[in-house]
Design a protein around this motif. Sequence first.
Motif, PDB file in Angstrom:
ATOM      1  N   ASP A 154       1.909  68.542 -44.651  1.00  0.00           N
ATOM      2  CA  ASP A 154       1.374  69.859 -45.025  1.00  0.00           C
ATOM      3  C   ASP A 154       1.945  70.235 -46.395  1.00  0.00           C
ATOM      4  OD1 ASP A 154       0.586  72.467 -45.339  1.00  0.00           O
ATOM      5  OD2 ASP A 154       1.555  73.219 -43.510  1.00  0.00           O
ATOM      6  N   PRO A 155       1.102  70.262 -47.444  1.00  0.00           N
ATOM      7  CA  PRO A 155       1.609  70.573 -48.792  1.00  0.00           C
ATOM      8  C   PRO A 155       2.328  71.914 -48.860  1.00  0.00           C
ATOM      9  CG  PRO A 155      -0.599  69.680 -48.923  1.00  0.00           C
ATOM     10  CD  PRO A 155      -0.328  69.913 -47.475  1.00  0.00           C
ATOM     11  N   ASP A 156       1.817  72.922 -48.183  1.00  0.00           N
ATOM     12  CA  ASP A 156       2.456  74.230 -48.223  1.00  0.00           C
ATOM     13  C   ASP A 156       3.866  74.168 -47.637  1.00  0.00           C
ATOM     14  OD1 ASP A 156       1.681  77.363 -48.479  1.00  0.00           O
ATOM     15  OD2 ASP A 156       2.976  77.040 -46.723  1.00  0.00           O
ATOM     16  N   TYR A 157       3.990  73.453 -46.530  1.00  0.00           N
ATOM     17  CA  TYR A 157       5.305  73.307 -45.899  1.00  0.00           C
ATOM     18  C   TYR A 157       6.231  72.469 -46.772  1.00  0.00           C
ATOM     19  CZ  TYR A 157       8.850  72.383 -42.332  1.00  0.00           C
ATOM     20  OH  TYR A 157      10.040  72.294 -41.638  1.00  0.00           O
ATOM     21  N   SER A 158       5.684  71.472 -47.436  1.00  0.00           N
ATOM     22  CA  SER A 158       6.484  70.632 -48.336  1.00  0.00           C
ATOM     23  C   SER A 158       7.073  71.475 -49.462  1.00  0.00           C
ATOM     24  CB  SER A 158       5.614  69.516 -48.930  1.00  0.00           C
ATOM     25  OG  SER A 158       6.311  68.780 -49.904  1.00  0.00           O
ATOM     26  N   ILE A 159       6.260  72.383 -50.011  1.00  0.00           N
ATOM     27  CA  ILE A 159       6.752  73.242 -51.097  1.00  0.00           C
ATOM     28  C   ILE A 159       7.806  74.205 -50.575  1.00  0.00           C
ATOM     29  CG2 ILE A 159       6.088  75.048 -52.732  1.00  0.00           C
ATOM     30  CD1 ILE A 159       3.329  73.635 -52.927  1.00  0.00           C
ATOM     31  N   GLN A 160       7.591  74.734 -49.408  1.00  0.00           N
ATOM     32  CA  GLN A 160       8.571  75.652 -48.807  1.00  0.00           C
ATOM     33  C   GLN A 160       9.918  74.955 -48.634  1.00  0.00           C
ATOM     34  OE1 GLN A 160       7.409  77.110 -44.933  1.00  0.00           O
ATOM     35  NE2 GLN A 160       9.103  78.576 -44.803  1.00  0.00           N
ATOM     36  N   CYS A 161       9.895  73.751 -48.080  1.00  0.00           N
ATOM     37  CA  CYS A 161      11.144  72.998 -47.880  1.00  0.00           C
ATOM     38  C   CYS A 161      11.775  72.608 -49.217  1.00  0.00           C
ATOM     39  CB  CYS A 161      10.878  71.756 -47.040  1.00  0.00           C
ATOM     40  SG  CYS A 161      10.417  72.096 -45.326  1.00  0.00           S
ATOM     41  N   GLY A 162      10.926  72.188 -50.178  1.00  0.00           N
ATOM     42  CA  GLY A 162      11.440  71.748 -51.474  1.00  0.00           C
ATOM     43  C   GLY A 162      12.107  72.863 -52.248  1.00  0.00           C
ATOM     44  N   VAL A 163      11.520  74.062 -52.220  1.00  0.00           N
ATOM     45  CA  VAL A 163      12.133  75.209 -52.918  1.00  0.00           C
ATOM     46  C   VAL A 163      13.510  75.515 -52.315  1.00  0.00           C
ATOM     47  CG1 VAL A 163      11.937  77.690 -53.318  1.00  0.00           C
ATOM     48  CG2 VAL A 163       9.945  76.209 -53.668  1.00  0.00           C
ATOM     49  N   GLN A 164      13.622  75.461 -51.007  1.00  0.00           N
ATOM     50  CA  GLN A 164      14.917  75.708 -50.361  1.00  0.00           C
ATOM     51  C   GLN A 164      15.938  74.632 -50.735  1.00  0.00           C
ATOM     52  OE1 GLN A 164      14.688  77.313 -46.096  1.00  0.00           O
ATOM     53  NE2 GLN A 164      12.594  76.495 -46.371  1.00  0.00           N
ATOM     54  N   GLU A 165      15.476  73.393 -50.773  1.00  0.00           N
ATOM     55  CA  GLU A 165      16.358  72.270 -51.128  1.00  0.00           C
ATOM     56  C   GLU A 165      16.887  72.421 -52.561  1.00  0.00           C
ATOM     57  OE1 GLU A 165      18.341  69.277 -49.576  1.00  0.00           O
ATOM     58  OE2 GLU A 165      16.474  69.746 -48.536  1.00  0.00           O
ATOM     59  N   LEU A 166      15.986  72.802 -53.486  1.00  0.00           N
ATOM     60  CA  LEU A 166      16.405  72.955 -54.882  1.00  0.00           C
ATOM     61  C   LEU A 166      17.346  74.158 -55.023  1.00  0.00           C
ATOM     62  CD1 LEU A 166      16.202  72.010 -57.796  1.00  0.00           C
ATOM     63  CD2 LEU A 166      14.196  73.462 -58.082  1.00  0.00           C
ATOM     64  N   LYS A 167      17.083  75.237 -54.294  1.00  0.00           N
ATOM     65  CA  LYS A 167      17.962  76.398 -54.361  1.00  0.00           C
ATOM     66  C   LYS A 167      19.376  76.026 -53.916  1.00  0.00           C
ATOM     67  CE  LYS A 167      18.849  80.996 -52.476  1.00  0.00           C
ATOM     68  NZ  LYS A 167      18.448  82.044 -51.520  1.00  0.00           N
ATOM     69  N   ALA A 168      19.496  75.273 -52.832  1.00  0.00           N
ATOM     70  CA  ALA A 168      20.814  74.848 -52.343  1.00  0.00           C
ATOM     71  C   ALA A 168      21.543  74.007 -53.394  1.00  0.00           C
ATOM     72  CB  ALA A 168      20.643  74.055 -51.056  1.00  0.00           C
ATOM     73  N   ALA A 169      20.799  73.117 -54.088  1.00  0.00           N
ATOM     74  CA  ALA A 169      21.413  72.274 -55.119  1.00  0.00           C
ATOM     75  C   ALA A 169      21.874  73.118 -56.310  1.00  0.00           C
ATOM     76  CB  ALA A 169      20.419  71.215 -55.580  1.00  0.00           C
ATOM     77  N   LEU A 170      21.055  74.108 -56.703  1.00  0.00           N
ATOM     78  CA  LEU A 170      21.427  74.972 -57.823  1.00  0.00           C
ATOM     79  C   LEU A 170      22.693  75.764 -57.487  1.00  0.00           C
ATOM     80  CD1 LEU A 170      17.869  76.339 -58.780  1.00  0.00           C
ATOM     81  CD2 LEU A 170      19.240  74.708 -60.098  1.00  0.00           C
ATOM     82  N   ASN A 171      22.758  76.258 -56.261  1.00  0.00           N
ATOM     83  CA  ASN A 171      23.944  77.017 -55.855  1.00  0.00           C
ATOM     84  C   ASN A 171      25.176  76.121 -55.799  1.00  0.00           C
ATOM     85  OD1 ASN A 171      22.478  79.390 -55.642  1.00  0.00           O
ATOM     86  ND2 ASN A 171      22.082  79.132 -53.432  1.00  0.00           N
TER      87      ASN A 171
END
Length: 577
Positions: A340-357
């Motif tokens: 599901d592309p929408d779910y992929s983007i949701q998970c990816g944004v969270q993953e990138l936020k964790a890395a930035l933090n």
Amino acid sequence: MADIKTKDVIKGTIKTLDRAAIATDRVKHAYVTTKDKAEQAVRTDESSGGEYASNKASAGLSAGTRRGIQTFDKVGRESTKTTIDNVKKTAEFTKEKVAKTKQNVENFKYKRAEQSLKRQSGKAPNQSIRTAKEVEKNIKQSVRSTGNKTIKRGIKAPAKTTRRYLKTAEKTSKTAIKTTEQSAKVVKNTAKTSVKATQRAARATKKAAETTARGVKAATKATIQAVKAIIASTKALITAIIAGGWVAVVIVVICVLLGAAVSLFGGGTENSGYTPVSQEVEAYTPTITKYAKQYGIPEYVELIKAVMMQESGGRGNDPMQAAEGAFNTRYPKQPNGIQDPDYSIQCGVQELKAALNSAGVKNPIDMENIKLALQGYNFGSGYITWAKKNYGGYSYANAVEFSTNQAKKLGWDSYGDTLYVSHVLRYYPYGRAFTSGGNQAIIEVALSQLGNKGGQSYWSWYGFNSRVEWCACFVSWCADQSGYIEQGIIPKYSLCSDGVNWFKKNKQWEDRNATPPTGAIIFFDWGNDGTIDHTGLVEKCENGKVYTVEGNSGDMCRQREYAVGSSVIYGYGIPAY
């Protein structure tokens, strides 16, 4: 007896006079015959000889030459006619003279007969005979001297004149033909020269047109990229304003201004290090913006898009390739596991936020920490902790080290993408403005290879099945690992001369006396004979010395140093990082 003698004398005289008459008749007949033959010969020469020769001579000639011959023929005909008229006049004169001579002979004949009768001498017959013969001889000579010579001249002169004109015409025609052939050759040679000149001009024009077309195309592409960068920065500003927070707004405003400046004045071409994302990625902008705002990182929309571009180009059901991350709870944790592309983007944004933090990123222009966060997004959060602890942050060299250790630990051939940072940042509008640049990145790649022997990983990567002199393969490999061959910043070359030619062609060349920047490609000429023998990368240049990283230096990757302007240095290629 006396009567008899007298009779004999008279008889002899009569015989003598008869012979003179006969001679006169013969002369007259000869004259008439000669005249007829002369006129016939002249007519024959006029109607057949001259005309036939003229026609024959002009049969195979060109129109211009035939006109010349016709002119000569006309002159010959007129001359012949004039000569015939003269002959006729001479013949008439001769006829009158012969008639007069004949009359004189008749008068003389009777006068001499009368004198002979009076003399009654025995010598009279012989004398009369001699006299008659002399008269006959004189007449013949007169005819020959007047008629025959004139007639012969009348016959020979026109024929001779005609032959002379024909020879002149033939000579003129040959000269005309020869001149025409020479002119044709000159015209042909001129035509060939003109064709060659035209072809050269056409090639030059075509080449100039192609160059102009490339320039226009590059300029157009640069403009489009600049506009896209400005639009992207503006979108980020609008997003930040909507999300609230004046600090974020100030940061994004700075990004907009600097990003636009970089796009407009920093190149904006394929050599600038920035490449716009695909239309597929752009189509996901609303979804990305939605989740970026939802998870508190609205100012990082452009960075999220750059990550998606590197991961999938916006294609597939898992465009963020987030299936193996910690936030996927619905689908298998395997590559492309999310459907599901929408779910992929949701998970990816969270993953990138964790890395930035985790990396301690402060804002969208904190490039050193963004690099650490991006490499952590690819390797996993374990890399960020390890890199901070052991090296204080990100470097290409420690990314290679971590990848090697993990692959060995897991028993894999490789682990992650050691060039993930440079791959992502080429799609990030602010990556060029706020990073140390690709010139340092390629050096980090090169330094990570120090001590490598034999160069098999470089020449086999290039496509060779057995060992070759691999210094150029090493430079090309480092450029490829940094993403610069794909971007057209550095050429892929295995022959040193090919590398030199590429940089010279693109007007990115400096001679040995230059002070080269970090990341320049150095070329060597050991014998100073114009032959390019070796190549490497410039690590730095300071205090009058050039420090390099070279492959195939003693069949190893080594660091070297040379004096600026050294005779062994041929020159430098200066990539447009």
